[in-house]
Scaffold this motif. Structure first.
Motif, PDB file in Angstrom:
ATOM      1  N   LYS A 265      -2.502  11.136  -5.078  1.00 44.94           N
ATOM      2  CA  LYS A 265      -2.658  12.553  -5.441  1.00 44.94           C
ATOM      3  C   LYS A 265      -1.312  13.161  -5.822  1.00 44.94           C
ATOM      4  N   ASP A 266      -0.328  12.860  -5.010  1.00 48.41           N
ATOM      5  CA  ASP A 266       1.018  13.389  -5.227  1.00 48.41           C
ATOM      6  C   ASP A 266       1.582  12.908  -6.564  1.00 48.41           C
ATOM      7  N   ALA A 267       1.345  11.626  -6.856  1.00 45.36           N
ATOM      8  CA  ALA A 267       1.848  11.044  -8.105  1.00 45.36           C
ATOM      9  C   ALA A 267       1.226  11.745  -9.305  1.00 45.36           C
ATOM     10  N   ILE A 268      -0.070  12.005  -9.223  1.00 45.26           N
ATOM     11  CA  ILE A 268      -0.760  12.677 -10.324  1.00 45.26           C
ATOM     12  C   ILE A 268      -0.219  14.096 -10.486  1.00 45.26           C
ATOM     13  N   LYS A 269      -0.064  14.764  -9.358  1.00 45.73           N
ATOM     14  CA  LYS A 269       0.410  16.139  -9.416  1.00 45.73           C
ATOM     15  C   LYS A 269       1.790  16.211 -10.065  1.00 45.73           C
ATOM     16  N   ASN A 270       2.602  15.201  -9.830  1.00 44.49           N
ATOM     17  CA  ASN A 270       3.953  15.194 -10.375  1.00 44.49           C
ATOM     18  C   ASN A 270       4.048  14.466 -11.713  1.00 44.49           C
TER      19      ASN A 270
ATOM     20  N   SER B 286       2.596   5.911 -13.779  1.00 41.77           N
ATOM     21  CA  SER B 286       1.931   4.896 -12.966  1.00 41.77           C
ATOM     22  C   SER B 286       2.440   4.926 -11.537  1.00 41.77           C
ATOM     23  N   ILE B 287       1.681   4.286 -10.686  1.00 40.58           N
ATOM     24  CA  ILE B 287       2.100   4.176  -9.286  1.00 40.58           C
ATOM     25  C   ILE B 287       2.179   2.701  -8.920  1.00 40.58           C
ATOM     26  N   LEU B 288       3.252   2.378  -8.218  1.00 41.70           N
ATOM     27  CA  LEU B 288       3.476   1.004  -7.793  1.00 41.70           C
ATOM     28  C   LEU B 288       3.328   0.973  -6.279  1.00 41.70           C
ATOM     29  N   ILE B 289       2.326   0.246  -5.820  1.00 42.03           N
ATOM     30  CA  ILE B 289       2.090   0.201  -4.387  1.00 42.03           C
ATOM     31  C   ILE B 289       2.557  -1.152  -3.857  1.00 42.03           C
ATOM     32  N   ILE B 290       3.620  -1.100  -3.095  1.00 42.84           N
ATOM     33  CA  ILE B 290       4.230  -2.342  -2.624  1.00 42.84           C
ATOM     34  C   ILE B 290       3.802  -2.590  -1.185  1.00 42.84           C
ATOM     35  N   ASP B 291       3.022  -3.621  -1.007  1.00 45.22           N
ATOM     36  CA  ASP B 291       2.533  -3.988   0.327  1.00 45.22           C
ATOM     37  C   ASP B 291       2.590  -5.514   0.401  1.00 45.22           C
ATOM     38  N   ASP B 292       1.665  -6.134   1.109  1.00 49.65           N
ATOM     39  CA  ASP B 292       1.664  -7.595   1.098  1.00 49.65           C
ATOM     40  C   ASP B 292       1.531  -8.093  -0.337  1.00 49.65           C
ATOM     41  N   LYS B 293       0.684  -7.361  -1.069  1.00 51.09           N
ATOM     42  CA  LYS B 293       0.612  -7.602  -2.506  1.00 51.09           C
ATOM     43  C   LYS B 293       1.248  -6.416  -3.212  1.00 51.09           C
ATOM     44  N   ILE B 294       1.554  -6.618  -4.493  1.00 50.69           N
ATOM     45  CA  ILE B 294       2.085  -5.510  -5.281  1.00 50.69           C
ATOM     46  C   ILE B 294       1.031  -5.085  -6.278  1.00 50.69           C
ATOM     47  N   LEU B 295       0.674  -3.804  -6.202  1.00 52.76           N
ATOM     48  CA  LEU B 295      -0.376  -3.302  -7.058  1.00 52.76           C
ATOM     49  C   LEU B 295       0.201  -2.231  -7.964  1.00 52.76           C
TER      50      LEU B 295
ATOM     51  N   ASN C 145       8.803  19.684 -19.905  1.00 48.23           N
ATOM     52  CA  ASN C 145       8.149  19.159 -18.708  1.00 48.23           C
ATOM     53  C   ASN C 145       8.840  17.898 -18.238  1.00 48.23           C
ATOM     54  N   LYS C 146       9.156  17.876 -16.964  1.00 50.28           N
ATOM     55  CA  LYS C 146       9.731  16.647 -16.447  1.00 50.28           C
ATOM     56  C   LYS C 146       8.588  15.744 -16.015  1.00 50.28           C
ATOM     57  N   SER C 147       8.823  14.471 -16.111  1.00 51.27           N
ATOM     58  CA  SER C 147       7.779  13.544 -15.707  1.00 51.27           C
ATOM     59  C   SER C 147       8.415  12.359 -15.004  1.00 51.27           C
ATOM     60  N   ILE C 148       7.563  11.590 -14.354  1.00 52.12           N
ATOM     61  CA  ILE C 148       8.029  10.410 -13.633  1.00 52.12           C
ATOM     62  C   ILE C 148       7.391   9.206 -14.309  1.00 52.12           C
ATOM     63  N   ASP C 149       8.134   8.134 -14.457  1.00 51.09           N
ATOM     64  CA  ASP C 149       7.524   6.922 -15.009  1.00 51.09           C
ATOM     65  C   ASP C 149       6.752   6.177 -13.925  1.00 51.09           C
ATOM     66  N   VAL C 150       7.418   5.940 -12.811  1.00 58.13           N
ATOM     67  CA  VAL C 150       6.789   5.126 -11.769  1.00 58.13           C
ATOM     68  C   VAL C 150       6.952   5.789 -10.399  1.00 58.13           C
ATOM     69  N   TYR C 151       5.831   6.065  -9.767  1.00 60.47           N
ATOM     70  CA  TYR C 151       5.833   6.574  -8.405  1.00 60.47           C
ATOM     71  C   TYR C 151       5.798   5.369  -7.479  1.00 60.47           C
ATOM     72  N   ILE C 152       6.718   5.306  -6.528  1.00 61.11           N
ATOM     73  CA  ILE C 152       6.826   4.111  -5.692  1.00 61.11           C
ATOM     74  C   ILE C 152       6.276   4.383  -4.293  1.00 61.11           C
ATOM     75  N   SER C 153       5.326   3.563  -3.904  1.00 59.04           N
ATOM     76  CA  SER C 153       4.832   3.591  -2.535  1.00 59.04           C
ATOM     77  C   SER C 153       5.222   2.285  -1.868  1.00 59.04           C
TER      78      SER C 153
ATOM     79  N   ASN D 119       0.208   8.611   3.456  1.00 57.58           N
ATOM     80  CA  ASN D 119      -0.739   7.527   3.232  1.00 57.58           C
ATOM     81  C   ASN D 119      -1.037   7.392   1.741  1.00 57.58           C
ATOM     82  N   VAL D 120      -1.477   6.195   1.363  1.00 58.70           N
ATOM     83  CA  VAL D 120      -1.569   5.835  -0.048  1.00 58.70           C
ATOM     84  C   VAL D 120      -2.444   6.807  -0.827  1.00 58.70           C
ATOM     85  N   LYS D 121      -3.502   7.218  -0.217  1.00 60.41           N
ATOM     86  CA  LYS D 121      -4.415   8.145  -0.877  1.00 60.41           C
ATOM     87  C   LYS D 121      -3.692   9.426  -1.296  1.00 60.41           C
ATOM     88  N   ASN D 122      -2.922   9.978  -0.380  1.00 64.33           N
ATOM     89  CA  ASN D 122      -2.194  11.197  -0.712  1.00 64.33           C
ATOM     90  C   ASN D 122      -1.025  10.936  -1.648  1.00 64.33           C
ATOM     91  N   GLN D 123      -0.513   9.723  -1.596  1.00 67.14           N
ATOM     92  CA  GLN D 123       0.544   9.379  -2.542  1.00 67.14           C
ATOM     93  C   GLN D 123       0.001   9.363  -3.965  1.00 67.14           C
TER      94      GLN D 123
END
Length: 409
Positions: A367-372, A376-385, A321-329, A361-365
């Motif tokens: 979902k997408d991250a989980i599916k793949n 973790s997911i890194l959400i880069i905006d004014d703040k970094i989450l 199984n391939k996996s992703i460490d960090v999904y970047i938004s 949009n972040v919500k679907n990202q």
RNA sequence: GUGGAUGUAGCUCAGUUGGUUAGAGCCCCGGCUUGUGGAGCCGGCUGUCGUGGGUUCGAGUCCCAUCAUCCACCCCA
């Protein structure tokens, strides 16, 4: 979709996720061959056509099925239909035989034959194989078979059968063929239709016949064993005793022959028991006279070739199984430079990322991250989450904290 | 090279003795809802019915050719 262009008959694309399985199988082949001190050789896709015609035999099917053409300067070229002749050519041309008296090579390569395609038989297909130059001793035959045996096990291929025989020198084979033809001709009226057809063109093939009516005639046919030299006989028995010592099951098949002209002495074949018609997975043997015939020194050799597609049909190997460490938004272009800095840093530290450049949009990202299967997911905006998708914990972090947080997870 | 079968959406397939604008499930995209989470609900995209001829008022459906795939022979890895 209907495409303006289509692939050539008998060729195929290998797409993900299947490419991953190919990579894994290739890795196993590289590892196993190197474990036994074999080194990889790569040769050109194209050779002068006479390299093959003169060495695998003008009259063999492989020779007739070549993709060949005349180039702009009038040279007769062909896509390689098999690997032994090119490897021997390279071995001689490079002078390798001086540097390595015992020279062990392996290859993984695409070959081309203009056959009618069917399952396990394509026009461009892949083989791996090994060739050992320099030893005439039975230990070398046995080592080659050991490697083949180990590879099949490592590739999770079960239900295989090793058949082995000794076919003597080419001269002896010619003599044998005359005797065999004579024998079958005497019994021609009892032979099946198919075998009668083979009588002229390929009498040795009759020995392989599955027709019931042929069996009794085949049973009493002269065996090549009766014709081979004493030395060849001794050598063959040594090989068999090595196999016994190794615990490798074999089936002595006095009817086994090879389709190419250069073989002599030990020949073997690994077939699968499953009902595939293309059941030959691996074939090989000695070719002690080929190097000299091709203008090189008197060097004995032994090797085999195996069809990768056919092995894959039999292999139980599953792609990991391939996996992703960090999904970047990073959806806002004004944060792009910050985003790229972060991406560069975490990939430089070995993490595997997926950057959603489509900017869903972040919500679907999420979902997408989980599916793949992202960790973790890194959400880069004014703040970094950063949100751990397994523990569901999330943190607002500064750029400098990202790496240490990833390490902790 | 010889023989047989099959071609409908990205995938798996339905489509009646020839009859209007060719369908479903999955995938993909989006929305709603569930705590922004694998579920559920709603909506959306995708097809020269392999291609070219022919028969017919009318062809996904019948005929011919062609291409491709699959299966067997042959041979081989």
């Amino acid at each position: 979709m209907k495409s303006k262009y289509q692939k050539i008959k008998g060729t195929f694309d290998i797409l993900p996720p299947e490419t991953q399985l190919w990579q894994e199988i290739e890795t196993i082949i590289h590892q196993t061959c190197q474990q036994f001190g074999f080194e990889e050789i790569r040769t050109p896709a194209v050779e002068f056509v006479n390299l093959f015609q003169e060495n695998i035999g003008y009259e063999t099917d492989v020779s007739k099925e070549m993709f060949g053409w005349q180039d702009q300067s009038g040279k007769q070229l062909a896509l390689k239909p098999e690997m032994t002749a090119p490897v021997v050519r390279a071995y001689i041309e490079s002078g390798f035989f001086r540097k390595h008296p015992l020279c062990r090579l392996y290859y993984i390569d695409s070959l081309f034959r203009r056959e009618k395609p069917q399952k396990g038989r394509q026009r461009q297909f892949n083989q791996f194989g090994i060739e050992a130059f320099g030893s005439r001793n039975s230990e070398q035959d046995a080592e080659i078979i050991l490697i083949a045996n180990k590879l099949f096990k490592d590739l999770k291929i079960n239900n295989t059968r090793l058949s082995i025989n000794s076919i003597g020198s080419p001269e002896i084979r010619t003599k044998y063929e005359v005797v065999l033809k004579k024998y079958f001709n005497q019994n021609a009226n009892k032979l099946s239709k198919v075998s009668k057809k083979r009588l002229e063109k390929n009498p040795i093939r009759i020995l392989d016949s599955k027709e019931k009516e042929d069996q009794s005639i085949i049973k009493n046919a002269p065996l090549i064993k009766e014709f081979i030299s004493k030395d060849d006989g001794v050598h063959f028995n040594e090989v068999l005793s090595h196999l016994k010592a190794l615990g490798i099951q074999y089936n002595e098949n006095p009817h086994l022959v090879r389709g190419l002209d250069y073989y002599n002495g030990t020949t073997f074949e690994i077939t699968t028991n499953s009902q595939q018609s293309q059941n030959a997975l691996c074939g090989g043997g000695r070719y002690d006279f080929l190097v000299e015939k091709m203008g090189g020194p008197k060097v004995p050799a032994v090797g085999f070739a195996a069809g990768i597609e056919r092995m894959m049909l039999e292999s139980k190997q599953q792609p990991t199984n391939k996996s992703i460490d960090v999904y970047i938004s990073c959806n806002d272009i004004k944060h792009a430079s910050k985003g790229f800095k972060i991406i560069k840093e975490i990939t430089d530290n070995g993490y595997k990322i997926f950057f959603d450049t489509n900017k869903k949009n972040v919500k679907n990202q999420i979902k997408d991250a989980i599916k793949n299967k992202a960790s973790s997911i890194l959400i880069i905006d004014d703040k970094i989450l950063i949100r751990n998708l397994n523990s569901k914990k999330e943190n607002i972090v500064s750029e400098s904290q990202i790496l240490s947080l990833l390490k902790k997870q």
